[in-house]
Write an enzyme that holds these catalytic residues in place. Structure first.
Site, PDB file in Angstrom:
ATOM      1  N   GLU A 163      -9.068   3.713 -12.810  1.00 33.77           N
ATOM      2  CA  GLU A 163      -9.543   2.441 -12.268  1.00 33.77           C
ATOM      3  C   GLU A 163     -10.807   1.896 -12.939  1.00 33.77           C
ATOM      4  O   GLU A 163     -11.860   1.770 -12.303  1.00 33.77           O
ATOM      5  CB  GLU A 163      -9.767   2.562 -10.754  1.00 33.77           C
ATOM      6  CG  GLU A 163      -8.507   2.912  -9.995  1.00 33.77           C
ATOM      7  CD  GLU A 163      -8.604   2.613  -8.502  1.00 33.77           C
ATOM      8  OE1 GLU A 163      -9.704   2.347  -8.011  1.00 33.77           O
ATOM      9  OE2 GLU A 163      -7.555   2.640  -7.836  1.00 33.77           O
ATOM     10  N   GLU A 358      -1.655   6.607  -7.736  1.00 38.22           N
ATOM     11  CA  GLU A 358      -2.228   6.652  -6.377  1.00 38.22           C
ATOM     12  C   GLU A 358      -1.522   5.647  -5.490  1.00 38.22           C
ATOM     13  O   GLU A 358      -1.202   4.546  -5.938  1.00 38.22           O
ATOM     14  CB  GLU A 358      -3.719   6.268  -6.362  1.00 38.22           C
ATOM     15  CG  GLU A 358      -4.649   7.315  -6.890  1.00 38.22           C
ATOM     16  CD  GLU A 358      -6.116   6.872  -6.789  1.00 38.22           C
ATOM     17  OE1 GLU A 358      -6.472   6.106  -5.877  1.00 38.22           O
ATOM     18  OE2 GLU A 358      -6.884   7.308  -7.668  1.00 38.22           O
TER      19      GLU A 358
HETATM   20  C1  NOJ Z   1      -8.876   4.366  -5.567  1.00 37.75           C
HETATM   21  C2  NOJ Z   1      -9.711   5.459  -6.147  1.00 37.75           C
HETATM   22  O1  NOJ Z   1      -9.219   5.919  -7.365  1.00 37.75           O
HETATM   23  C3  NOJ Z   1      -9.979   6.586  -5.194  1.00 37.75           C
HETATM   24  O2  NOJ Z   1     -11.075   7.271  -5.671  1.00 37.75           O
HETATM   25  C4  NOJ Z   1     -10.174   6.047  -3.792  1.00 37.75           C
HETATM   26  O3  NOJ Z   1     -10.573   7.029  -2.898  1.00 37.75           O
HETATM   27  C5  NOJ Z   1      -8.879   5.431  -3.329  1.00 37.75           C
HETATM   28  N1  NOJ Z   1      -8.457   4.391  -4.247  1.00 37.75           N
HETATM   29  C6  NOJ Z   1      -8.926   4.849  -1.932  1.00 37.75           C
HETATM   30  O4  NOJ Z   1      -9.835   3.816  -1.877  1.00 37.75           O
END
Ligand code: NOJ
Length: 452
Positions: A163, A358
């Site tokens: 991200e 994710e």
């Molecule tokens: C994106 C991130 O990569 C992760 O670190 C985060 O906890 C989750 N989404 C949920 O927000």
């Protein structure tokens, strides 16, 4: 049709969010270690110094993964644990921790998927300019080389950056995340460019020093878009919106094309080049070649999306969500269609095998009187999203899915107030309790999503 027989069912975490042991075994500091400890930055004054104490409890945690039946586990390495200054001196104790984790996973029959950067910029590199310093491509490359040399005998799946939209945007544009800065647009474009160069350099170094053929990917996030109906004009409108730049300058990092077109197509999107021309760094052909160093798979984090239709004026518009539209505990909309249209649109444009790196949600989970954690909302959410992913998997090349997250953890600025896990963590005792959704997910894995 649906999921292939070798579909990879996994769950994901990241280093700072679970490891703890922030000051142990000669780990160096990173920007989150520093930022979270200062009062006023994180909900409730929380920080990740202990987190889920995974550093000491990883064997038990791998046992839990085995109980759930995970085929794969996506985790990240804390750069400053293995290279305390970010470059130069290697910390053997840090290497030993990841060695032991990898061995434990392999023994349990769980495939390790390693992410190199999930937001922990070593503090010493931050002091030297961090992402502003073009040398970061070499620093990150050196770190990737170390990962290849030490881990790639046993790890064959790597992701470079997680991200970048967030670590540049939230960290340096809106200032909600470490290091909490609101920099000029010009600086953030410089950082973004250097981050992409660092990605490319890491791909080169991973390949050069790999001990076996590797599958290398990238794991950006997105504001996904899906069409209101399946009419061609709505699909066109959703696709067009997905790959456009964000309308707000101070939120410019929140888009897909700026981060993925260079990596997968070898150029920045024209729209952004034109609009942000006064803010852009010098971009050379050599940079673009480096950024576009070929990767094998495309990872995408997808949590939700906006519903788009073609307006009467022939321009895409967002459909208003109705009153009471379902949302998660973090108030994110529940939009399962994002897991069908997202991979479809991305595959269409980039033509790379995909992983959902994710997906998940936070719920207001509690330990019930019966001692268990009942999370029907998570089961419902995952069933809806995975049903959509199954449809996509019947049409395009999707290799795997990583649920976020294996266990409740430090949710950045929200501290421990958001619970994203399949496994409940009782922070005062560090006791783990498998939520109902963990057992449900076990069933999904066992029958390869047949019931979805
Ligand atoms: C994106 C991130 O990569 C992760 O670190 C985060 O906890 C989750 N989404 C949920 O927000």
């Amino acid at each position: 049709m649906g999921f292939s027989d070798d579909f990879v069912w996994g769950a994901a975490t990241s280093a700072y969010q679970i490891e703890g042991a922030a000051k142990e075994d000669e780990k160096g500091a990173h920007i989150w270690d520093v930022y979270a400890k200062e009062p006023g930055h994180i909900y409730g004054g929380h920080h990740g110094e202990t987190a889920c104490d995974h550093y000491h409890r990883f064997r038990g945690d791998v046992g839990i993964m085995k109980e759930i039946g995970l085929r794969a586990y996506r985790f990240s390495v804390d750069w400053s644990r293995v290279l305390p200054e970010g470059t130069g001196r290697v910390n053997e104790k840090g290497i030993a921790f990841y060695d032991a984790l990898i061995d434990e996973l392999l023994e349990a029959g769980i495939e390790p998927y390693m992410t190199l950067f999930h937001w922990e910029l070593p503090y010493e590199l931050y002091k030297r300019g961090g992402w502003m310093n073009p040398r970061i491509a070499e620093w990150f490359g050196e770190y990737a080389k170390l990962a290849a040399q030490r881990f790639s005998d046993r790890v064959s799946h790597f992701f470079t950056l997680n991200e970048p939209q967030c670590f540049v945007g939230l960290g340096f544009l809106t200032g909600e995340h470490a290091p909490g800065l609101k920099m000029p647009l010009r600086d953030t474009f410089e950082m973004a460019h250097n981050a992409l160069r660092a990605h490319g350099r890491a791909v080169q170094m991973l390949r050069q020093y790999a001990k076996q053929p590797l599958t290398i990917g990238y794991a950006p996030t997105c504001g996904m878009c899906y069409p209101e109906t399946e009419k061609p004009e709505d699909i066109k409108a959703a696709r067009q919106t997905l790959f456009s730049m964000n309308p707000e300058d101070r939120n410019w990092t929140w888009n897909v094309a700026w981060w993925s077109d260079p990596v997968l197509l070898g150029h920045y999107p024209k729209e952004g080049l034109k609009r942000y021309e006064p803010y852009l760094p010098r971009i050379t052909d050599a940079d673009m070649k480096l950024i576009a160093e070929p990767i094998d798979v495309y990872g995408q984090n997808i949590y939700n999306g906006r519903c788009i239709r073609m307006g009467a004026d022939g321009r895409p518009e967002e459909a208003r969500r109705g009153e009471g539209f379902p949302k998660t505990a973090s108030s994110w909309p529940v939009t399962p269609e994002a897991l069908y249209w997202g991979p479809k649109f991305l595959y269409e444009r980039y033509q790379k095998p995909m992983y959902i790196t994710e997906n998940g949600l936070s719920c207001h989970d509690v330990i019930s009187l019966d001692g268990r954690v009942h999370d029907p909302n998570r089961i419902d959410f995952l069933a809806r999203y995975l049903g959509q992913l199954k449809r996509a998997a019947g049409e395009i090349d999707i290799r795997g899915y990583f649920q976020w997250s294996l266990m409740d953890n430090f949710e950045w600025a929200k501290g421990y107030s958001e619970r994203f896990g399949l496994v409940y963590v009782d922070y005062p005792t560090q006791k783990r309790i498998l939520k109902d959704s963990a057992y449900w997910y076990r069933g999904v894995i066992q029958n390869n999503g047949a019931g979805l």
